[in-house]
Write an enzyme that holds these catalytic residues in place. Structure first.
Site, PDB file in Angstrom:
ATOM      1  N   ASN A   1       7.747  22.703   9.008  1.00  0.00           N
ATOM      2  CA  ASN A   1       6.295  22.839   9.153  1.00  0.00           C
ATOM      3  C   ASN A   1       5.508  21.556   8.900  1.00  0.00           C
ATOM      4  O   ASN A   1       4.362  21.602   8.475  1.00  0.00           O
ATOM      5  CB  ASN A   1       5.783  24.016   8.308  1.00  0.00           C
ATOM      6  CG  ASN A   1       6.079  23.823   6.838  1.00  0.00           C
ATOM      7  OD1 ASN A   1       6.612  22.806   6.442  1.00  0.00           O
ATOM      8  ND2 ASN A   1       5.699  24.800   6.042  1.00  0.00           N
TER       9      ASN A   1
ATOM     10  N   HIS B   1       3.615  18.739   3.695  1.00  0.00           N
ATOM     11  CA  HIS B   1       3.467  19.387   2.386  1.00  0.00           C
ATOM     12  C   HIS B   1       2.087  19.086   1.825  1.00  0.00           C
ATOM     13  O   HIS B   1       1.553  17.996   2.026  1.00  0.00           O
ATOM     14  CB  HIS B   1       4.520  18.828   1.416  1.00  0.00           C
ATOM     15  CG  HIS B   1       4.298  19.228  -0.007  1.00  0.00           C
ATOM     16  ND1 HIS B   1       4.703  20.451  -0.495  1.00  0.00           N
ATOM     17  CD2 HIS B   1       3.676  18.589  -1.037  1.00  0.00           C
ATOM     18  CE1 HIS B   1       4.340  20.535  -1.781  1.00  0.00           C
ATOM     19  NE2 HIS B   1       3.726  19.414  -2.134  1.00  0.00           N
TER      20      HIS B   1
ATOM     21  N   LYS C   1       6.815  15.501   6.516  1.00  0.00           N
ATOM     22  CA  LYS C   1       8.219  15.900   6.415  1.00  0.00           C
ATOM     23  C   LYS C   1       9.064  15.272   7.536  1.00  0.00           C
ATOM     24  O   LYS C   1       8.525  14.712   8.487  1.00  0.00           O
ATOM     25  CB  LYS C   1       8.288  17.428   6.420  1.00  0.00           C
ATOM     26  CG  LYS C   1       7.585  18.068   5.196  1.00  0.00           C
ATOM     27  CD  LYS C   1       7.701  19.598   5.219  1.00  0.00           C
ATOM     28  CE  LYS C   1       7.080  20.225   3.979  1.00  0.00           C
ATOM     29  NZ  LYS C   1       7.226  21.714   3.996  1.00  0.00           N
TER      30      LYS C   1
ATOM     31  N   GLU D   1       3.841  16.163  -8.774  1.00  0.00           N
ATOM     32  CA  GLU D   1       4.468  15.718  -7.531  1.00  0.00           C
ATOM     33  C   GLU D   1       4.181  14.245  -7.246  1.00  0.00           C
ATOM     34  O   GLU D   1       5.045  13.518  -6.730  1.00  0.00           O
ATOM     35  CB  GLU D   1       4.003  16.604  -6.371  1.00  0.00           C
ATOM     36  CG  GLU D   1       4.535  18.027  -6.510  1.00  0.00           C
ATOM     37  CD  GLU D   1       3.896  19.033  -5.552  1.00  0.00           C
ATOM     38  OE1 GLU D   1       4.246  20.218  -5.641  1.00  0.00           O
ATOM     39  OE2 GLU D   1       3.040  18.634  -4.718  1.00  0.00           O
TER      40      GLU D   1
ATOM     41  N   TYR E   1      11.744  21.139  -5.139  1.00  0.00           N
ATOM     42  CA  TYR E   1      11.536  22.528  -4.715  1.00  0.00           C
ATOM     43  C   TYR E   1      12.221  23.527  -5.651  1.00  0.00           C
ATOM     44  O   TYR E   1      12.510  24.656  -5.246  1.00  0.00           O
ATOM     45  CB  TYR E   1      12.011  22.718  -3.278  1.00  0.00           C
ATOM     46  CG  TYR E   1      11.057  22.131  -2.243  1.00  0.00           C
ATOM     47  CD1 TYR E   1       9.803  22.715  -2.016  1.00  0.00           C
ATOM     48  CD2 TYR E   1      11.384  21.004  -1.500  1.00  0.00           C
ATOM     49  CE1 TYR E   1       8.921  22.194  -1.083  1.00  0.00           C
ATOM     50  CE2 TYR E   1      10.500  20.470  -0.557  1.00  0.00           C
ATOM     51  CZ  TYR E   1       9.272  21.073  -0.355  1.00  0.00           C
ATOM     52  OH  TYR E   1       8.387  20.565   0.567  1.00  0.00           O
TER      53      TYR E   1
HETATM   54  N1  UDP Z   1       9.782  27.685   3.705  1.00  0.00           N
HETATM   55  C1  UDP Z   1      10.758  28.219   4.524  1.00  0.00           C
HETATM   56  N2  UDP Z   1      10.755  29.575   4.746  1.00  0.00           N
HETATM   57  C2  UDP Z   1       9.834  30.404   4.185  1.00  0.00           C
HETATM   58  C3  UDP Z   1       8.860  29.853   3.348  1.00  0.00           C
HETATM   59  C4  UDP Z   1       8.858  28.495   3.126  1.00  0.00           C
HETATM   60  O1  UDP Z   1      11.607  27.492   5.047  1.00  0.00           O
HETATM   61  O2  UDP Z   1       9.883  31.619   4.424  1.00  0.00           O
HETATM   62  C5  UDP Z   1       9.764  26.227   3.454  1.00  0.00           C
HETATM   63  C6  UDP Z   1       8.628  25.523   4.197  1.00  0.00           C
HETATM   64  O3  UDP Z   1       9.073  24.226   4.578  1.00  0.00           O
HETATM   65  C7  UDP Z   1       7.560  25.451   3.126  1.00  0.00           C
HETATM   66  C8  UDP Z   1       8.405  25.183   1.876  1.00  0.00           C
HETATM   67  O4  UDP Z   1       9.560  25.987   2.057  1.00  0.00           O
HETATM   68  O5  UDP Z   1       6.601  24.449   3.387  1.00  0.00           O
HETATM   69  C9  UDP Z   1       7.747  25.540   0.567  1.00  0.00           C
HETATM   70  O6  UDP Z   1       7.310  26.888   0.631  1.00  0.00           O
HETATM   71  P1  UDP Z   1       5.870  27.301   0.097  1.00  0.00           P
HETATM   72  O7  UDP Z   1       5.832  28.797   0.069  1.00  0.00           O
HETATM   73  O8  UDP Z   1       5.590  26.583  -1.184  1.00  0.00           O
HETATM   74  O9  UDP Z   1       4.892  26.808   1.263  1.00  0.00           O
HETATM   75  P2  UDP Z   1       3.800  25.633   1.302  1.00  0.00           P
HETATM   76  O10 UDP Z   1       3.212  25.503  -0.072  1.00  0.00           O
HETATM   77  O11 UDP Z   1       4.526  24.399   1.753  1.00  0.00           O
HETATM   78  O12 UDP Z   1       2.785  26.080   2.319  1.00  0.00           O
HETATM   79 MG    MG Z   2       4.094  25.384  -1.912  1.00  0.00          MG
END
Ligand code: UDP
Ligand code: MG
Length: 139
Positions: free
Chosen positions: A114, A117, A11, A128, A51
């Site tokens: 974070n 991805h 990212k 994706e 997203y």
């Molecule tokens: N995210 C965020 N706040 C949250 C949860 C997720 O900003 O409370 C963002 C974060 O960058 C995350 C992305 O949204 O990686 C997608 O969320 P997901 O729950 O799918 O997490 P991932 O699969 O990336 O672990």
């Molecule tokens: Mg996810």
């Protein structure tokens, strides 16, 4: 259906901090083969679509702004049990909860920023990958 591929994005925070090399090294060391790789930047339209599953969540606008603010590295990775093993390698969404040694523990800033991805299913890995790569880019 069992596949041996997953999809990842390093990212914008990872690119900004100069962590591309270190993160790709971790991915290689964990036994993943890089099938496709590119530095690219998502448009707002791209990020909203990628997203879309989160569009009702309170963090959606912030997530779209974050994911479009600079370049990312997109990649297709290959390994036995790729999706599950890669999610283990990157760690929990919130770096505060990520296991020691995981990419998010090492390189993420916060639950929003974070670092990386990882696809959450074989079906999403295929969707994706096709979102970012096409034709001979996918080998
Ligand atoms: N995210 C965020 N706040 C949250 C949860 C997720 O900003 O409370 C963002 C974060 O960058 C995350 C992305 O949204 O990686 C997608 O969320 P997901 O729950 O799918 O997490 P991932 O699969 O990336 O672990
Ligand atoms: Mg996810």
């Amino acid at each position: 259906m069992v596949t041996n591929r997953t999809f990842t994005m390093l990212k914008p925070d990872s690119v900004e901090k100069g962590n591309i090399g270190a993160i790709l090294e971790k991915i290689n060391a964990a036994g993943f083969r890089i099938v496709s790789l590119k530095l690219t930047q998502m448009t707002t339209r791209d990020a909203k679509a990628f997203y879309a599953v989160h569009k009702e969540r309170p963090f959606y606008d912030e997530l779209v702004a974050y994911m479009t603010r600079g370049p990312i590295v997109a990649a297709i990775l290959e390994k036995e049990n790729a999706v599950e093993d890669f999610r283990a390698l990157i760690g929990a969404t919130n770096p505060a909860e990520a296991a020691e040694g995981t990419i998010r523990k090492l390189y993420a800033t916060s639950i929003g920023e974070n670092a990386i991805h990882g696809s959450d299913s074989d079906e999403n890995a295929a969707i994706e990958s096709a979102f970012h790569f096409s034709g001979t880019e996918m080998f």
